[in-house]
Structure formats: structure tokens, C-alpha cells
Design a protein around this motif. Sequence first.
Motif, PDB file in Angstrom:
ATOM      1  N   ALA A 100     -16.236   1.462  12.203  1.00 31.62           N
ATOM      2  CA  ALA A 100     -15.447   2.459  11.324  1.00 31.62           C
ATOM      3  C   ALA A 100     -14.198   2.699  11.629  1.00 31.62           C
ATOM      4  N   GLU A 101     -13.776   2.549  12.969  1.00 35.50           N
ATOM      5  CA  GLU A 101     -12.350   3.058  13.181  1.00 35.50           C
ATOM      6  C   GLU A 101     -11.636   1.657  12.902  1.00 35.50           C
ATOM      7  N   ARG A 105     -11.953  -0.188  10.138  1.00 41.50           N
ATOM      8  CA  ARG A 105     -11.932   0.063   8.704  1.00 41.50           C
ATOM      9  C   ARG A 105     -10.847   0.977   8.475  1.00 41.50           C
ATOM     10  N   GLU A 106     -11.187   1.956   8.984  1.00 40.95           N
ATOM     11  CA  GLU A 106     -10.008   3.206   8.762  1.00 40.95           C
ATOM     12  C   GLU A 106      -8.669   2.655   9.010  1.00 40.95           C
ATOM     13  N   ARG A 107      -8.540   1.895  10.151  1.00 41.47           N
ATOM     14  CA  ARG A 107      -7.207   1.405  10.764  1.00 41.47           C
ATOM     15  C   ARG A 107      -6.475   0.496   9.317  1.00 41.47           C
ATOM     16  N   ILE A 166      -7.511   0.243   6.542  1.00 41.53           N
ATOM     17  CA  ILE A 166      -7.007   1.061   5.180  1.00 41.53           C
ATOM     18  C   ILE A 166      -5.557   1.482   5.184  1.00 41.53           C
ATOM     19  N   ARG A 167      -5.245   2.259   6.353  1.00 43.01           N
ATOM     20  CA  ARG A 167      -3.869   2.740   6.477  1.00 43.01           C
ATOM     21  C   ARG A 167      -2.947   1.504   6.559  1.00 43.01           C
ATOM     22  N   ASP A 185     -13.230   4.846  -0.276  1.00 46.05           N
ATOM     23  CA  ASP A 185     -12.338   5.274   0.732  1.00 46.05           C
ATOM     24  C   ASP A 185     -10.742   4.665   0.323  1.00 46.05           C
ATOM     25  N   ALA A 193      -7.188   6.461  -0.508  1.00 42.45           N
ATOM     26  CA  ALA A 193      -6.129   6.330   0.195  1.00 42.45           C
ATOM     27  C   ALA A 193      -5.124   5.658  -0.593  1.00 42.45           C
TER      28      ALA A 193
END
Length: 182
Positions: free
Chosen positions: A141-142, A144-146, A148-149, A105, A109
Motif C-alpha cells: 500500500a505504501e 502505491r501511495e508513493r 500516486i504522489r 485513490d 489525488a
Amino acid sequence: MNPSADTIRCEATLLRPAIPKDASWTFLVLPTAASAKLPTRSMVTVHGLFDGQPFQATLEPDGQGSHWLKVDQALREAAGVAVGDTIPLAFAPVEVEPEPKLPADLRKALAAQPAALASWDDITPVARRDWIHWISSGKKAETRERRIRTACDMLASGKRRACCFDRSGIYSKAFSAPEAAE
């Protein structure tokens, strides 16, 4: 490994983690005196001998000023040791830190942001390992996604290190040794 003046020698007890209950891996916590001889309180890759068996692994800080070693089943079986055994260790830091495994992921990105990828390619393996750990240390998961951004935005702006990241685990809960099963 050829023993040298830099070789750290110690003994530690092999432990089974409490969670997950069916873990195939074990671990040990280095004695504080042995850990103090390492060049950093944060993660450090070492090579050496585990009860006579060669190994290379990244030691992680235990949050108490020492380090711990995750021992996979193959190494444990090769050494012929079991949980509860006292294991002789001889190890030294590697001369060049290995490249960390880039999660899919994060790879995707970075590929979508050329400026972030350029910064990523320009930083050291240790800095990349810190970014990966900061991203993956989120429990949801949220999160981790944040992260990464956020990491891609910071890298694109030229930031080379994850901010506010306690690499030793002493001042935060980012690092700790697993809890041992009883």
C-alpha cells in the motif's frame, strides 16, 4: 466482429490460475506466432471471437514475448468450454483503445492537483493505462501511495509517460502470465 485480412486466428489451451485457488476466471496464453502479429508487445485491446462468442478484452504481455488473455466466468460459460479445452480464437486490435477505469485513490489525488489533472486529461488512453498499471503494480500500500504522489508530481510538471516502465514485461517483472494450476 467481421473477419478481415487483419484478423489473427489461433488456438490456445484454457488454463486455471494457481493463485487464487478459488478463482472464477481462467486464462490462456496466445501462441507466440499469433502474438507476433499484434502491433505491440505491450498491452493491447482486441475484439473478436472466443470459440464463437464475441468478446473485447485487453491482452497483457506475458513477459516472454507473447500475450495472455484473462477469461471471465461469463465468457467461458457462454462458450461452453472448460479448463483444458483447446479454444479457437479470431481477433484483431480495436481501432480506438478504450478509456481505462480510473481508480478512486488516483482520481482523488488528480482532483487535488489541477496541473496534474490537466496533463492527465491531455494524454492518450494508452498513456493513462500505463500510469494506472505502474501505480497498481506495487505490491505494498505504501508503494502505491508513493507512486500516486510521484505520478501527480510528474504529470503536473508536464511528463506524459510513466518513466522506466517496461511495457512488454521482458526486462522486468511488471508483466507476466499467471502460473497455471496443475
